[in-house]
Write an enzyme that holds these catalytic residues in place. Sequence first.
Site, PDB file in Angstrom:
ATOM      1  N   ASN A   7       0.848  -1.186   0.000  1.00  0.00           N
ATOM      2  CA  ASN A   7       0.000   0.000   0.000  1.00  0.00           C
ATOM      3  C   ASN A   7       0.891   1.245   0.000  1.00  0.00           C
ATOM      4  O   ASN A   7       1.705   1.434   0.905  1.00  0.00           O
ATOM      5  CB  ASN A   7      -0.901  -0.018   1.244  1.00  0.00           C
ATOM      6  CG  ASN A   7      -1.922   1.102   1.235  1.00  0.00           C
ATOM      7  OD1 ASN A   7      -1.622   2.239   0.911  1.00  0.00           O
ATOM      8  ND2 ASN A   7      -3.145   0.784   1.622  1.00  0.00           N
ATOM      9  N   HIS A  43      -5.496   3.459  -1.688  1.00  0.00           N
ATOM     10  CA  HIS A  43      -6.785   3.735  -1.045  1.00  0.00           C
ATOM     11  C   HIS A  43      -7.059   5.234  -1.115  1.00  0.00           C
ATOM     12  O   HIS A  43      -6.809   5.962  -0.156  1.00  0.00           O
ATOM     13  CB  HIS A  43      -6.747   3.257   0.410  1.00  0.00           C
ATOM     14  CG  HIS A  43      -8.070   3.362   1.117  1.00  0.00           C
ATOM     15  ND1 HIS A  43      -8.400   2.588   2.194  1.00  0.00           N
ATOM     16  CD2 HIS A  43      -9.143   4.163   0.907  1.00  0.00           C
ATOM     17  CE1 HIS A  43      -9.605   2.910   2.626  1.00  0.00           C
ATOM     18  NE2 HIS A  43     -10.070   3.864   1.846  1.00  0.00           N
ATOM     19  N   ARG A  45      -9.043   8.505  -0.736  1.00  0.00           N
ATOM     20  CA  ARG A  45     -10.210   8.971   0.009  1.00  0.00           C
ATOM     21  C   ARG A  45     -10.778  10.208  -0.675  1.00  0.00           C
ATOM     22  O   ARG A  45     -10.117  10.826  -1.505  1.00  0.00           O
ATOM     23  CB  ARG A  45      -9.823   9.241   1.459  1.00  0.00           C
ATOM     24  CG  ARG A  45      -9.614   7.931   2.238  1.00  0.00           C
ATOM     25  CD  ARG A  45      -9.258   8.179   3.692  1.00  0.00           C
ATOM     26  NE  ARG A  45      -9.377   6.954   4.473  1.00  0.00           N
ATOM     27  CZ  ARG A  45      -8.454   5.997   4.517  1.00  0.00           C
ATOM     28  NH1 ARG A  45      -7.338   6.128   3.813  1.00  0.00           N
ATOM     29  NH2 ARG A  45      -8.636   4.914   5.253  1.00  0.00           N
ATOM     30  N   HIS A  50      -3.929  11.658   0.483  1.00  0.00           N
ATOM     31  CA  HIS A  50      -2.707  10.927   0.130  1.00  0.00           C
ATOM     32  C   HIS A  50      -2.852  10.408  -1.297  1.00  0.00           C
ATOM     33  O   HIS A  50      -2.518  11.135  -2.221  1.00  0.00           O
ATOM     34  CB  HIS A  50      -2.362   9.832   1.155  1.00  0.00           C
ATOM     35  CG  HIS A  50      -3.525   9.216   1.854  1.00  0.00           C
ATOM     36  ND1 HIS A  50      -4.564   8.598   1.202  1.00  0.00           N
ATOM     37  CD2 HIS A  50      -3.781   9.105   3.187  1.00  0.00           C
ATOM     38  CE1 HIS A  50      -5.424   8.144   2.098  1.00  0.00           C
ATOM     39  NE2 HIS A  50      -4.989   8.427   3.296  1.00  0.00           N
ATOM     40  N   GLU A  73      -8.668   0.326  -3.046  1.00  0.00           N
ATOM     41  CA  GLU A  73      -9.541   0.272  -1.879  1.00  0.00           C
ATOM     42  C   GLU A  73     -10.316   1.573  -1.734  1.00  0.00           C
ATOM     43  O   GLU A  73      -9.828   2.633  -2.117  1.00  0.00           O
ATOM     44  CB  GLU A  73      -8.718   0.065  -0.597  1.00  0.00           C
ATOM     45  CG  GLU A  73      -7.951  -1.222  -0.532  1.00  0.00           C
ATOM     46  CD  GLU A  73      -7.198  -1.370   0.777  1.00  0.00           C
ATOM     47  OE1 GLU A  73      -6.782  -2.498   1.083  1.00  0.00           O
ATOM     48  OE2 GLU A  73      -7.027  -0.353   1.491  1.00  0.00           O
ATOM     49  N   THR A 103      -8.107   6.453   9.357  1.00  0.00           N
ATOM     50  CA  THR A 103      -7.736   5.193   8.723  1.00  0.00           C
ATOM     51  C   THR A 103      -8.867   4.204   8.915  1.00  0.00           C
ATOM     52  O   THR A 103      -9.762   4.426   9.745  1.00  0.00           O
ATOM     53  CB  THR A 103      -6.426   4.640   9.326  1.00  0.00           C
ATOM     54  OG1 THR A 103      -6.005   3.495   8.577  1.00  0.00           O
ATOM     55  CG2 THR A 103      -6.607   4.257  10.786  1.00  0.00           C
ATOM     56  N   HIS A 194      -3.961  -4.529   7.652  1.00  0.00           N
ATOM     57  CA  HIS A 194      -4.001  -3.401   8.569  1.00  0.00           C
ATOM     58  C   HIS A 194      -3.057  -3.653   9.740  1.00  0.00           C
ATOM     59  O   HIS A 194      -3.257  -4.541  10.552  1.00  0.00           O
ATOM     60  CB  HIS A 194      -5.389  -3.087   9.109  1.00  0.00           C
ATOM     61  CG  HIS A 194      -5.526  -1.631   9.513  1.00  0.00           C
ATOM     62  ND1 HIS A 194      -5.888  -0.643   8.633  1.00  0.00           N
ATOM     63  CD2 HIS A 194      -5.301  -1.005  10.687  1.00  0.00           C
ATOM     64  CE1 HIS A 194      -5.907   0.526   9.254  1.00  0.00           C
ATOM     65  NE2 HIS A 194      -5.538   0.330  10.500  1.00  0.00           N
ATOM     66  N   ASP A 195      -2.021  -2.827   9.791  1.00  0.00           N
ATOM     67  CA  ASP A 195      -1.025  -2.843  10.866  1.00  0.00           C
ATOM     68  C   ASP A 195      -0.215  -4.137  10.942  1.00  0.00           C
ATOM     69  O   ASP A 195       0.412  -4.422  11.972  1.00  0.00           O
ATOM     70  CB  ASP A 195      -1.673  -2.559  12.227  1.00  0.00           C
ATOM     71  CG  ASP A 195      -2.128  -1.112  12.352  1.00  0.00           C
ATOM     72  OD1 ASP A 195      -1.617  -0.264  11.595  1.00  0.00           O
ATOM     73  OD2 ASP A 195      -2.999  -0.829  13.196  1.00  0.00           O
ATOM     74  N   GLY A 216       1.245  -1.536   4.434  1.00  0.00           N
ATOM     75  CA  GLY A 216       1.449  -0.150   4.031  1.00  0.00           C
ATOM     76  C   GLY A 216       2.234   0.675   5.015  1.00  0.00           C
ATOM     77  O   GLY A 216       3.427   0.930   4.838  1.00  0.00           O
ATOM     78  N   HIS A 217       1.579   1.098   6.077  1.00  0.00           N
ATOM     79  CA  HIS A 217       2.198   2.000   7.049  1.00  0.00           C
ATOM     80  C   HIS A 217       3.492   1.410   7.602  1.00  0.00           C
ATOM     81  O   HIS A 217       4.544   2.062   7.608  1.00  0.00           O
ATOM     82  CB  HIS A 217       1.213   2.295   8.179  1.00  0.00           C
ATOM     83  CG  HIS A 217       1.750   3.212   9.230  1.00  0.00           C
ATOM     84  ND1 HIS A 217       1.763   4.581   9.084  1.00  0.00           N
ATOM     85  CD2 HIS A 217       2.308   2.955  10.437  1.00  0.00           C
ATOM     86  CE1 HIS A 217       2.301   5.126  10.158  1.00  0.00           C
ATOM     87  NE2 HIS A 217       2.642   4.166  11.001  1.00  0.00           N
TER      88      HIS A 217
END
Length: 245
Positions: A7, A43, A45, A50, A73, A103, A194-195, A216-217
């Site tokens: 991501n 993703h 938004r 971003h 996404e 998020t 996620h995470d 991602g992060h």
Amino acid sequence: MTSLSINLNKIALLRNSRARNYPDLGAFAARLLSLGADGITLHPRPDQRHARYQDVKDLASICDEYGKELNVEGYPTPEFLAVVKQVFPAQCTLVPDSPEQLTSDHGWDFARDQLFLRDVVAQLKDLGIRTSLFADHDGTTLELAAATGTDRIELYTGPYAQGYGSSSGEMLLERYCDAARAVQEAGMGVNAGHDLNLQNLPRFLAIADFLEVSIGHAFVVECIEQGVESVMTQYLDICRRLGKG
């Protein structure tokens, strides 16, 4: 084998902090794909703080060039769906985010949102776009997801990441295992995201046959600490060695 999709939202966020194309999102995506990533996730938004809709179009071409998958996404607003239908990504992951959310932090309510999701999924599948729906591991309506017609479910792994390394984390793994099994028994594939990071991913992949994980992060943070090539090598080793897919 579990596919690894990276991501790039945080790279886009860094770019947007300055009024120039640096870092170049397309160049970064190409570098990761050349290093072995199986795909790229974006993703966008509504406020495009971003990833931007133009990024989706640009990276679709780059993924096609490398023969890799683009996963887009987002919440299925008319504008979001218009972009998806224009670029034909390999996969579209639908998430129940509100515009102001920092998020993603929860999955769909498949009882409440059944008719809405069924319509959107049908639109995307008619175009040959694989669909995935973001879901909680303990969702009481998870068994209803198959009725939407979706191809896959992406389990939201935030709670697992938060509890990792504790007794509660091990208990959560059992619930994720049950959720993955329920999804598969209903005829759908299982993704996760996620995470997830280099520390907690190996243990997670051991519990079920996950088709894809999205990182991602943590990936960006780990690249800052260790370097892109090193981090990519480690993730690919985990996904190839432990992911059953």
